[in-house]
Every structure is written in structure tokens, then in C-alpha cells.
Design a protein around this motif. Structure first.
Motif, PDB file in Angstrom:
ATOM      1  N   TYR A 129       0.818  -1.209   0.000  1.00 25.38           N
ATOM      2  CA  TYR A 129       0.000   0.000   0.000  1.00 25.38           C
ATOM      3  C   TYR A 129       0.856   1.265   0.000  1.00 25.38           C
ATOM      4  O   TYR A 129       0.399   2.340  -0.373  1.00 25.38           O
ATOM      5  N   LEU A 130       2.084   1.121   0.437  1.00 24.85           N
ATOM      6  CA  LEU A 130       2.983   2.254   0.597  1.00 24.85           C
ATOM      7  C   LEU A 130       4.371   1.834   0.137  1.00 24.85           C
ATOM      8  O   LEU A 130       4.797   0.710   0.392  1.00 24.85           O
ATOM      9  N   THR A 131       5.057   2.719  -0.562  1.00 26.94           N
ATOM     10  CA  THR A 131       6.460   2.497  -0.895  1.00 26.94           C
ATOM     11  C   THR A 131       7.238   3.732  -0.489  1.00 26.94           C
ATOM     12  O   THR A 131       6.664   4.806  -0.281  1.00 26.94           O
ATOM     13  N   ILE A 132       8.551   3.563  -0.377  1.00 27.89           N
ATOM     14  CA  ILE A 132       9.414   4.672   0.004  1.00 27.89           C
ATOM     15  C   ILE A 132      10.443   4.876  -1.090  1.00 27.89           C
ATOM     16  O   ILE A 132      11.070   3.926  -1.546  1.00 27.89           O
ATOM     17  N   GLN A 133      10.600   6.122  -1.503  1.00 24.00           N
ATOM     18  CA  GLN A 133      11.626   6.491  -2.462  1.00 24.00           C
ATOM     19  C   GLN A 133      12.538   7.517  -1.802  1.00 24.00           C
ATOM     20  O   GLN A 133      12.095   8.289  -0.955  1.00 24.00           O
ATOM     21  N   LYS A 134      13.795   7.519  -2.206  1.00 23.74           N
ATOM     22  CA  LYS A 134      14.721   8.530  -1.703  1.00 23.74           C
ATOM     23  C   LYS A 134      14.511   9.824  -2.483  1.00 23.74           C
ATOM     24  O   LYS A 134      14.249   9.801  -3.684  1.00 23.74           O
ATOM     25  N   ASP A 135      14.634  10.937  -1.809  1.00 17.33           N
ATOM     26  CA  ASP A 135      14.489  12.243  -2.435  1.00 17.33           C
ATOM     27  C   ASP A 135      15.639  12.449  -3.414  1.00 17.33           C
ATOM     28  O   ASP A 135      16.802  12.479  -3.009  1.00 17.33           O
ATOM     29  N   PRO A 136      15.343  12.587  -4.717  1.00 18.33           N
ATOM     30  CA  PRO A 136      16.417  12.749  -5.698  1.00 18.33           C
ATOM     31  C   PRO A 136      17.185  14.064  -5.526  1.00 18.33           C
ATOM     32  O   PRO A 136      18.321  14.185  -5.970  1.00 18.33           O
ATOM     33  N   ALA A 137      16.606  15.023  -4.850  1.00 20.82           N
ATOM     34  CA  ALA A 137      17.272  16.307  -4.632  1.00 20.82           C
ATOM     35  C   ALA A 137      18.427  16.186  -3.644  1.00 20.82           C
ATOM     36  O   ALA A 137      19.255  17.090  -3.538  1.00 20.82           O
ATOM     37  N   ALA A 138      18.518  15.067  -2.933  1.00 26.03           N
ATOM     38  CA  ALA A 138      19.571  14.898  -1.925  1.00 26.03           C
ATOM     39  C   ALA A 138      20.931  14.618  -2.554  1.00 26.03           C
ATOM     40  O   ALA A 138      21.949  14.733  -1.881  1.00 26.03           O
ATOM     41  N   TYR A 191       7.301   9.237   0.662  1.00 19.86           N
ATOM     42  CA  TYR A 191       6.340   8.158   0.807  1.00 19.86           C
ATOM     43  C   TYR A 191       5.366   8.219  -0.359  1.00 19.86           C
ATOM     44  O   TYR A 191       4.826   9.273  -0.677  1.00 19.86           O
ATOM     45  N   VAL A 192       5.146   7.073  -0.994  1.00 22.70           N
ATOM     46  CA  VAL A 192       4.260   6.999  -2.146  1.00 22.70           C
ATOM     47  C   VAL A 192       3.115   6.057  -1.807  1.00 22.70           C
ATOM     48  O   VAL A 192       3.329   4.880  -1.504  1.00 22.70           O
ATOM     49  N   VAL A 193       1.902   6.592  -1.843  1.00 20.08           N
ATOM     50  CA  VAL A 193       0.711   5.774  -1.641  1.00 20.08           C
ATOM     51  C   VAL A 193       0.411   5.107  -2.970  1.00 20.08           C
ATOM     52  O   VAL A 193       0.167   5.781  -3.966  1.00 20.08           O
ATOM     53  N   GLN A 194       0.489   3.796  -2.982  1.00 20.71           N
ATOM     54  CA  GLN A 194       0.365   3.050  -4.228  1.00 20.71           C
ATOM     55  C   GLN A 194      -1.092   2.841  -4.623  1.00 20.71           C
ATOM     56  O   GLN A 194      -1.945   2.623  -3.773  1.00 20.71           O
ATOM     57  N   GLN A 195      -1.318   2.908  -5.926  1.00 13.97           N
ATOM     58  CA  GLN A 195      -2.613   2.523  -6.469  1.00 13.97           C
ATOM     59  C   GLN A 195      -2.433   1.106  -6.975  1.00 13.97           C
ATOM     60  O   GLN A 195      -1.687   0.865  -7.914  1.00 13.97           O
ATOM     61  N   MET A 196      -3.078   0.190  -6.308  1.00  9.07           N
ATOM     62  CA  MET A 196      -2.853  -1.223  -6.597  1.00  9.07           C
ATOM     63  C   MET A 196      -3.858  -1.733  -7.618  1.00  9.07           C
ATOM     64  O   MET A 196      -5.039  -1.397  -7.573  1.00  9.07           O
ATOM     65  N   ASP A 197      -3.392  -2.565  -8.506  1.00  9.53           N
ATOM     66  CA  ASP A 197      -4.248  -3.266  -9.439  1.00  9.53           C
ATOM     67  C   ASP A 197      -5.031  -4.312  -8.633  1.00  9.53           C
ATOM     68  O   ASP A 197      -4.451  -5.046  -7.824  1.00  9.53           O
ATOM     69  N   LEU A 198      -6.303  -4.379  -8.831  1.00  2.81           N
ATOM     70  CA  LEU A 198      -7.146  -5.293  -8.079  1.00  2.81           C
ATOM     71  C   LEU A 198      -6.662  -6.735  -8.181  1.00  2.81           C
ATOM     72  O   LEU A 198      -6.766  -7.504  -7.247  1.00  2.81           O
ATOM     73  N   LEU A 199      -6.068  -7.098  -9.315  1.00  2.00           N
ATOM     74  CA  LEU A 199      -5.587  -8.464  -9.493  1.00  2.00           C
ATOM     75  C   LEU A 199      -4.367  -8.770  -8.635  1.00  2.00           C
ATOM     76  O   LEU A 199      -4.075  -9.927  -8.357  1.00  2.00           O
ATOM     77  N   GLN A 200      -3.657  -7.744  -8.178  1.00  2.00           N
ATOM     78  CA  GLN A 200      -2.474  -7.954  -7.351  1.00  2.00           C
ATOM     79  C   GLN A 200      -2.837  -8.109  -5.884  1.00  2.00           C
ATOM     80  O   GLN A 200      -2.021  -8.484  -5.080  1.00  2.00           O
ATOM     81  N   TYR A 201      -4.065  -7.805  -5.517  1.00  2.00           N
ATOM     82  CA  TYR A 201      -4.478  -7.836  -4.133  1.00  2.00           C
ATOM     83  C   TYR A 201      -4.488  -9.272  -3.626  1.00  2.00           C
ATOM     84  O   TYR A 201      -4.978 -10.178  -4.281  1.00  2.00           O
ATOM     85  N   LYS A 202      -3.908  -9.472  -2.455  1.00  2.00           N
ATOM     86  CA  LYS A 202      -3.857 -10.817  -1.858  1.00  2.00           C
ATOM     87  C   LYS A 202      -4.748 -10.874  -0.646  1.00  2.00           C
ATOM     88  O   LYS A 202      -4.748 -10.054   0.186  1.00  2.00           O
TER      89      LYS A 202
END
Length: 105
Positions: free
Chosen positions: A76-85, A94-105
Motif C-alpha cells: 500500500y505504501l512504498t518509500i523512495q529517496k528524495d532525488p534532490a539529496a 512516501y508513495v501511496v500506491q494505487q494497486m491493481d485489483l488483481l495484485q491484491y492478496k
């Protein structure tokens, strides 16, 4: 005379029902997800610091990290490093993911 306050004035977000009905998530994980969704809905591209999030949600750092891990594990959530660093110690994005319904477990 009482002053009326618009609760939507600082922004708001949408929380998918899939997140709220996921019985593998704790109430704390759902609160953290809702917090991030509200930040995105307000048009923010950078979230408050983890310290500020913990204060806003009235939870300690250890508790926040524990329940954030559930969101990461479920995708549901992923973390990316700030490219400006530029390779230095930078903020997490923090990226709130939009999940494909077929990937839901």
C-alpha cells in the motif's frame, strides 16, 4: 458568537475501502495510510517529518515504524529517496500506491 471552521480547509484525501477492510492491517496502519492520503489530497508533494506525523497521530516512533512496515509489506505504501539529496542523507518520499485489483492478496 462561535467561529465556524471548515474542516476541509487544510486539504483532504480519499482512502480506498480496500485499505479500510483489509483485516491484516492494524488500526494504526490504517491511520497512517489515512494520514498520507490526506497529505496527498491537500496537494502536498513532501510530507511532514516522521516526528511531526508521530505527534499528529499521537504515537511513538517505534509504534509508527512497526505499523508502517505493514503498509510496506502489503504494497500500500512504498518509500523512495528524495532525488534532490544527490546521494546525501535526504528525506524519504512516501508513495501511496494505487494497486491493481488483481495484485491484491
Amino acid at each position: 458568537m462561535e467561529k465556524m471552521i471548515d474542516v476541509f480547509a487544510m486539504g483532504y484525501g480519499t482512502v480506498p475501502r480496500m485499505v479500510m477492510t483489509d483485516r491484516e492491517l492494524t488500526v494504526e496502519a490504517k491511520a497512517i495510510y489515512g494520514y498520507f492520503a490526506a497529505c496527498i489530497g491537500a496537494g502536498d508533494t513532501h510530507f511532514p517529518t516522521v516526528e511531526d506525523i508521530c505527534k499528529d497521530l499521537n504515537m511513538g516512533m517505534e509504534r509508527f515504524q512497526k505499523h508502517k512496515k505493514l503498509l510496506l509489506a502489503k504494497g500500500y505504501l512504498t518509500i523512495q529517496k528524495d532525488p534532490a539529496a544527490n546521494g546525501r542523507f535526504g528525506r524519504n518520499i512516501y508513495v501511496v500506491q494505487q494497486m491493481d485489483l488483481l495484485q491484491y492478496k
